[in-house]
Design a protein around this motif. Structure first.
Motif, PDB file in Angstrom:
ATOM      1  N   ILE A 305       0.839  -1.202   0.000  1.00 28.55           N
ATOM      2  CA  ILE A 305       0.000   0.000   0.000  1.00 28.55           C
ATOM      3  C   ILE A 305       0.871   1.247   0.000  1.00 28.55           C
ATOM      4  CG2 ILE A 305      -1.579   1.341   1.452  1.00 28.55           C
ATOM      5  CD1 ILE A 305      -2.874  -1.351   2.242  1.00 28.55           C
ATOM      6  N   ALA A 306       1.938   1.238   0.784  1.00 26.64           N
ATOM      7  CA  ALA A 306       2.852   2.386   0.795  1.00 26.64           C
ATOM      8  C   ALA A 306       3.493   2.586  -0.576  1.00 26.64           C
ATOM      9  CB  ALA A 306       3.932   2.175   1.856  1.00 26.64           C
ATOM     10  N   ARG A 307       3.890   1.492  -1.209  1.00 28.46           N
ATOM     11  CA  ARG A 307       4.532   1.579  -2.528  1.00 28.46           C
ATOM     12  C   ARG A 307       3.582   2.124  -3.585  1.00 28.46           C
ATOM     13  NH1 ARG A 307       5.130  -4.077  -4.841  1.00 28.46           N
ATOM     14  NH2 ARG A 307       2.903  -3.632  -5.100  1.00 28.46           N
ATOM     15  N   PRO A 312       2.457  11.133  -1.801  1.00 27.25           N
ATOM     16  CA  PRO A 312       3.573  10.968  -0.866  1.00 27.25           C
ATOM     17  C   PRO A 312       3.105  10.938   0.583  1.00 27.25           C
ATOM     18  CG  PRO A 312       4.124  12.588  -2.546  1.00 27.25           C
ATOM     19  CD  PRO A 312       2.672  12.289  -2.714  1.00 27.25           C
ATOM     20  N   TYR A 313       2.081  11.729   0.909  1.00 25.46           N
ATOM     21  CA  TYR A 313       1.570  11.743   2.277  1.00 25.46           C
ATOM     22  C   TYR A 313       1.079  10.346   2.676  1.00 25.46           C
ATOM     23  CZ  TYR A 313      -1.311  12.838   6.340  1.00 25.46           C
ATOM     24  OH  TYR A 313      -1.854  12.848   7.601  1.00 25.46           O
ATOM     25  N   GLY A 314       0.306   9.714   1.797  1.00 25.06           N
ATOM     26  CA  GLY A 314      -0.189   8.381   2.086  1.00 25.06           C
ATOM     27  C   GLY A 314       0.931   7.365   2.200  1.00 25.06           C
ATOM     28  N   ALA A 315       1.955   7.495   1.365  1.00 23.91           N
ATOM     29  CA  ALA A 315       3.078   6.559   1.406  1.00 23.91           C
ATOM     30  C   ALA A 315       3.826   6.665   2.732  1.00 23.91           C
ATOM     31  CB  ALA A 315       4.026   6.835   0.241  1.00 23.91           C
ATOM     32  N   VAL A 316       4.092   7.902   3.182  1.00 26.03           N
ATOM     33  CA  VAL A 316       4.814   8.088   4.449  1.00 26.03           C
ATOM     34  C   VAL A 316       3.964   7.609   5.616  1.00 26.03           C
ATOM     35  CG1 VAL A 316       5.833   9.797   5.999  1.00 26.03           C
ATOM     36  CG2 VAL A 316       6.167  10.001   3.527  1.00 26.03           C
ATOM     37  N   LEU A 317       2.670   7.900   5.583  1.00 27.14           N
ATOM     38  CA  LEU A 317       1.772   7.443   6.637  1.00 27.14           C
ATOM     39  C   LEU A 317       1.775   5.925   6.720  1.00 27.14           C
ATOM     40  CD1 LEU A 317      -0.457   7.809   8.746  1.00 27.14           C
ATOM     41  CD2 LEU A 317      -2.104   8.028   6.861  1.00 27.14           C
TER      42      LEU A 317
END
Length: 378
Positions: A305-307, A312-317
């Motif tokens: 999911i991060a990938r 970018p906000y969702g990836a870092v979260l």
């Protein structure tokens, strides 16, 4: 594509896709396994209150997981400052007369007779949301956070970590540090910041030692890790009994509700920090391995999911949340088999504990929210 200030960039929007069913099934399965193990670990007391409380926590956590998964990330982002402030105030309240000490740490607030709340679990969720802002909301066409964004993220993390150090709760401090490291890695921040983080952690440890914040029993646990045979009747008792319980289960275990070590109260905190010993003794290597594999599968879905995140906000979260769950699971299982020191962290989704259970399921809901957020079409 949308033009902003003469530049063109991709904007993520509230359009939502389907949930990740595998992630949901894994979270539900682990929570159900946790209920069975808690039931087995507490059945000899004749008091079913702990099982009922855990069942209520799981039910409430699943409802919150579903609700959070349906919320647009931009809506959640709007409430991050308020949530962060509330989390910090709750951590500060623990150090006031409202807080109570349990197992050497001043980490709890009593809400009602028999009902306690651990603010540090809430803080894990809010911290993941908070430091994803400076690391994930990039401006001026940047592909990774700049100096100011990283410094702000570390400052946001330093406040709750400092308050937790005063409790002191070493296990939760380590989980927070893992979350920060995971967020930095996913954000693409220069690797030198990880060295800064490591140096800061070493400095914090030295400061805690000088100020007397490190308790004697915490030092003894480190010594036992270096020499497992040392003081098996004292500081090394928990670790020794945990290994005996797990080893006695063999390949397929003694059967659910048939554990002798755990039912005989030889293993302390067998329904909380040492619940994995119940799985090892009663379900054997096969059952314990199934729990570990389910956790690994959940972490794999989180990393995917991060990938694939639309922002970018969702990836870092997602990276911060996966780091939290993964590190905590590794330390919990590790301390039952002698790989890590005993620092008092629960096994995600499995250990007894309302605050931890609800926080873990909300984290899964946030991962679902990241997964369901789709990029705006050009």
């Amino acid at each position: 594509m949308i033009a902003v200030g003469g530049r063109r960039r991709i904007v993520w929007a509230p359009s939502l896709g389907a949930s990740d069913r595998v992630l949901t099934v894994l979270a539900v399965a682990l929570s159900a396994a946790g209920l069975l193990l808690v039931w087995s670990a507490t059945r000899m007391t004749g008091d079913h209150a702990l099982l009922v409380r855990q069942a209520v926590a799981v039910a409430g956590g699943l409802v919150l997981m579903w609700l959070v998964s349906r919320v647009d990330l931009r809506v959640l982002r709007a409430y991050v400052p308020a949530a962060y402030v509330l989390a910090v105030l709750a951590l500060a309240a623990v150090l006031s007369p409202l807080g109570v000490r349990v197992n050497g740490a001043h980490s709890w607030i009593v809400l009602a007779p028999g009902v306690r709340f651990q603010p540090s679990e809430l803080a894990k969720v809010t911290l993941a949301l908070a430091f994803a802002v400076p690391l994930g909301e990039l401006r001026d066409g940047r592909r990774r956070p700049g100096f100011g964004g990283v410094v702000l993220a570390l400052a946001l993390a330093a406040v709750p970590i400092g308050l937790i150090a005063l409790q002191p709760d070493v296990g939760t401090m380590l989980v927070f540090a893992a979350m920060v490291a995971g967020a930095l890695l996913v954000s693409g921040a220069p690797k030198r910041w990880l060295l800064v983080l490591a140096a800061g952690a070493a400095g914090a440890g030295a400061t805690a030692w000088q100020l007397g914040l490190v308790r004697p029993y915490q030092l003894e646990r480190l010594l036992v890790l270096a020499n497992p045979a040392a003081d098996p009747g004292g500081a090394g008792y928990n670790a020794a009994q945990a290994r005996i319980a797990i080893g006695s289960g063999g390949l397929y275990g003694k059967g659910l509700f048939n554990g002798e070590q755990t039912a005989g109260h030889f293993v302390p905190e067998r329904h909380t920090d040492f619940v994995f010993t119940v799985a090892g003794e009663e379900l054997g290597f096969a059952g314990a391995a199934a729990i570990v594999l389910a956790l690994c599968a959940l972490l794999w879905r989180g990393l995917s999911i991060a990938r694939d995140s639309a922002s970018p906000y969702g990836a870092v979260l997602a990276g911060a949340l996966v780091s939290w769950i993964g590190f905590q699971a590794f330390v919990n299982v590790g301390m039952t088999v002698g790989l890590t020191p005993i620092v008092g962290v629960p096994l995600p989704f499995v250990s007894y504990g309302g605050s931890a259970t609800v926080a873990g399921l909300v984290a899964v809901g946030l991962l679902q929210a990241v997964h369901r957020t789709k990029p705006m079409q050009p």
